[in-house]
Design an enzyme around this catalytic site. Structure first.
Site, PDB file in Angstrom:
ATOM      1  N   CYS A 255     -24.116  -7.448 -23.447  1.00 63.12           N
ATOM      2  CA  CYS A 255     -23.657  -6.040 -23.460  1.00 63.12           C
ATOM      3  C   CYS A 255     -24.824  -5.127 -23.099  1.00 63.12           C
ATOM      4  O   CYS A 255     -25.191  -4.213 -23.829  1.00 63.12           O
ATOM      5  CB  CYS A 255     -23.077  -5.650 -24.821  1.00 63.12           C
ATOM      6  SG  CYS A 255     -21.923  -6.859 -25.494  1.00 63.12           S
ATOM      7  N   ALA A 257     -25.578  -3.018 -20.369  1.00 58.82           N
ATOM      8  CA  ALA A 257     -25.551  -1.715 -19.673  1.00 58.82           C
ATOM      9  C   ALA A 257     -25.710  -0.563 -20.670  1.00 58.82           C
ATOM     10  O   ALA A 257     -25.225  -0.674 -21.786  1.00 58.82           O
ATOM     11  CB  ALA A 257     -24.239  -1.580 -18.912  1.00 58.82           C
ATOM     12  N   PRO A 258     -26.398   0.526 -20.305  1.00 59.48           N
ATOM     13  CA  PRO A 258     -27.011   0.826 -19.006  1.00 59.48           C
ATOM     14  C   PRO A 258     -28.441   0.299 -18.814  1.00 59.48           C
ATOM     15  O   PRO A 258     -29.115   0.685 -17.872  1.00 59.48           O
ATOM     16  CB  PRO A 258     -26.986   2.357 -18.973  1.00 59.48           C
ATOM     17  CG  PRO A 258     -27.122   2.744 -20.407  1.00 59.48           C
ATOM     18  CD  PRO A 258     -26.433   1.677 -21.213  1.00 59.48           C
ATOM     19  N   ASP A 307     -17.644 -11.239 -19.330  1.00 61.66           N
ATOM     20  CA  ASP A 307     -17.216 -10.875 -20.679  1.00 61.66           C
ATOM     21  C   ASP A 307     -18.038 -11.690 -21.685  1.00 61.66           C
ATOM     22  O   ASP A 307     -17.939 -12.914 -21.735  1.00 61.66           O
ATOM     23  CB  ASP A 307     -15.714 -11.198 -20.799  1.00 61.66           C
ATOM     24  CG  ASP A 307     -15.176 -10.967 -22.199  1.00 61.66           C
ATOM     25  OD1 ASP A 307     -15.966 -10.663 -23.116  1.00 61.66           O
ATOM     26  OD2 ASP A 307     -13.942 -11.092 -22.370  1.00 61.66           O
ATOM     27  N   ASP A 323     -26.255  -6.051 -28.427  1.00 58.68           N
ATOM     28  CA  ASP A 323     -25.975  -4.660 -28.765  1.00 58.68           C
ATOM     29  C   ASP A 323     -24.461  -4.524 -28.671  1.00 58.68           C
ATOM     30  O   ASP A 323     -23.912  -4.182 -27.633  1.00 58.68           O
ATOM     31  CB  ASP A 323     -26.695  -3.755 -27.756  1.00 58.68           C
ATOM     32  CG  ASP A 323     -26.651  -2.296 -28.162  1.00 58.68           C
ATOM     33  OD1 ASP A 323     -25.949  -1.989 -29.140  1.00 58.68           O
ATOM     34  OD2 ASP A 323     -27.297  -1.462 -27.498  1.00 58.68           O
ATOM     35  N   CYS A 376     -24.730   0.987 -32.606  1.00 59.82           N
ATOM     36  CA  CYS A 376     -25.091   2.401 -32.802  1.00 59.82           C
ATOM     37  C   CYS A 376     -24.008   3.044 -33.661  1.00 59.82           C
ATOM     38  O   CYS A 376     -23.578   4.156 -33.413  1.00 59.82           O
ATOM     39  CB  CYS A 376     -25.299   3.123 -31.470  1.00 59.82           C
ATOM     40  SG  CYS A 376     -23.869   3.068 -30.382  1.00 59.82           S
TER      41      CYS A 376
END
Length: 435
Positions: A255, A257-258, A307, A323, A376
């Site tokens: 995961c 990006a960015p 995925d 993340d 987050c």
């Protein structure tokens, strides 16, 4: 309601443009997805005000609602007029826009958006606000400013911290840089900023972080094009200090990006191979652009669209940074549209998705390897509870306690809450595979 002839033309005034943007968010579109397109219609001289009104209204959305509802003798059930009222009240209570301009422009916007018959309501309420400014302002200040489902959850999760948390979440997050130490040290970059007359200070928790003390257009900062720094929240910068030494190792950033964490790992370590994985091809493009600008792209870095809940690694990894997708409640200060977009029912689905990705990535980790789980979010269901559940089902997993002077220790992992002048809400848990 009959649309006015202006409604679809480009002759809308600035407040009407702001209302249109806010209506798009209410209809489920993220601010990031509509902002540029809407911003292009606004003249250059008005862009700063447009930006402030859109972000400010989103930040104060539920508080503005609390101010407005008691003023209506009957509920309006009219998103256009309600949004006009929020935009008008925000200007009167939170900005230096002259009252007469705020009122006349907002009333005009309601007419331009086809609400001529209700423009009198907008006018009356905004005029009342100029007479009772202090009472209105008190309501605004004391409102929790969160959707009720979220306020309930946060009160349950963080009872002692709740009052402070609802205050923190309506503040503006600082602009924080992460210095690319392959090019320049933090002290050197602080000197460069000082020479340019730009006020900044070093972060407390991140040893490569700098907080800018003034609002500034990032690409115009010295060294941006040359890759001297990235923009990254201070609490997000802690990731690279929580992984083992990655030199010569095979690393997966799931995961990714960015690409903020990918870049930071490459700035600090020299892995034998790093795979940056994400299923969003468009956002993955930003990873390659960022690595290119920071001069970190190389043969040992591979960017893969897949995925993370199903993908199989070519070999078992020494370290995985996960993340995980989350509700992003910890970054509401930077993305105030989350207040309107996130719904109570989303949380259970997100927890399920995290579980699936965690389960799959765990299979890609070699014995003795480390997985760093990050979100987050500040909701325990996505963090502490997710980890309690994971350890209950994995005898081959052992927590490596994070010994740190930051955050709040949880049953598993550490939780950082958003803090004025500092970083956003982040959760970290470090897990070692022992069998």
């Amino acid at each position: 309601m009959r649309q006015s002839p202006h409604a679809s033309g480009k002759t809308l005034n600035l407040r009407a443009q702001v209302v249109k943007t806010l209506l798009a968010v209410q209809n489920g579109q993220s601010l990031a997805s509509v902002l540029n397109q809407h911003m292009n219609i606004v003249s250059d001289k008005d862009r700063a005000l447009y930006h402030e009104l859109v972000l400010g209204c989103l930040r104060q959305w539920h508080a503005l609602k609390q101010v407005t509802l008691p003023l209506l003798t009957v509920p309006l059930e009219n998103p256009v007029v309600e949004t006009c009222l929020y935009v008008g009240l925000y200007q009167l209570l939170c900005t230096r826009v002259a009252a007469h301009a705020a009122i006349s422009e907002t009333v005009e916007a309601s007419k331009q958006l086809g609400m001529e018959s209700l423009s009198g309501v907008v006018n009356a309420i905004l005029r009342r606000a100029t007479r009772e400014t202090e009472q209105f302002y008190d309501v605004l200040e004391n409102a929790s400013n969160l959707p009720s489902w979220l306020a309930k959850r946060l009160k349950k999760d963080w009872d002692e911290q709740f009052a402070e948390l609802s205050y923190e979440l309506k503040q503006v997050a600082p602009l924080t840089l992460r210095v690319n130490t392959r090019q320049v040290s933090r002290e050197e970059y602080l000197d460069i900023l000082e020479d340019e007359g730009i006020d900044a200070h070093r972060c407390e928790l991140s040893d490569v972080g700098i907080v800018l003390d003034e609002s500034i257009h990032v690409p115009s900062l010295p060294g941006f094009e040359a890759g001297g720094f990235s923009v990254q929240d201070e609490h997000a910068q802690l990731c690279a200090s929580l992984v083992p030494n990655l030199d010569g190792k095979f690393v997966i950033d799931a995961c990714a990006a960015p690409g903020g964490k990918t870049a930071h790992l490459l700035e600090k370590y020299q892995p034998k191979k790093l795979i940056a994985l994400d299923q969003d091809e468009k956002r993955l493009k930003r990873v390659s652009e960022n690595l290119e600008r920071l001069i970190l792209d190389g043969k040992h870095v591979e960017i893969i669209t897949a995925d993370a809940g199903k993908w199989t690694a070519p070999e078992l990894a020494d370290c995985i940074v996960l993340d995980a997708p989350c509700s992003a409640i910890g970054v509401i200060r930077r993305h105030p549209d989350i207040r309107l977009l996130r719904q109570s029912g989303d949380i259970a689905k997100t927890v399920e998705l995290q579980k699936q990705i965690l389960e799959n990535m765990w299979q890609q980790l070699k014995v003795g390897g480390t997985l760093l789980y990050i979100t987050c979010s500040i909701l325990k269901a996505e963090n502490e509870q997710q980890m309690v559940d994971f350890f209950a089902h994995h005898a081959d997993a052992q927590e490596q306690k994070i010994d740190a002077n930051w955050g709040i220790e949880q049953i598993h992992g550490r939780q950082l809450l958003p803090k004025v002048g500092h970083g956003d809400g982040f959760f970290y848990c470090r897990i070692q595979k022992i069998a």
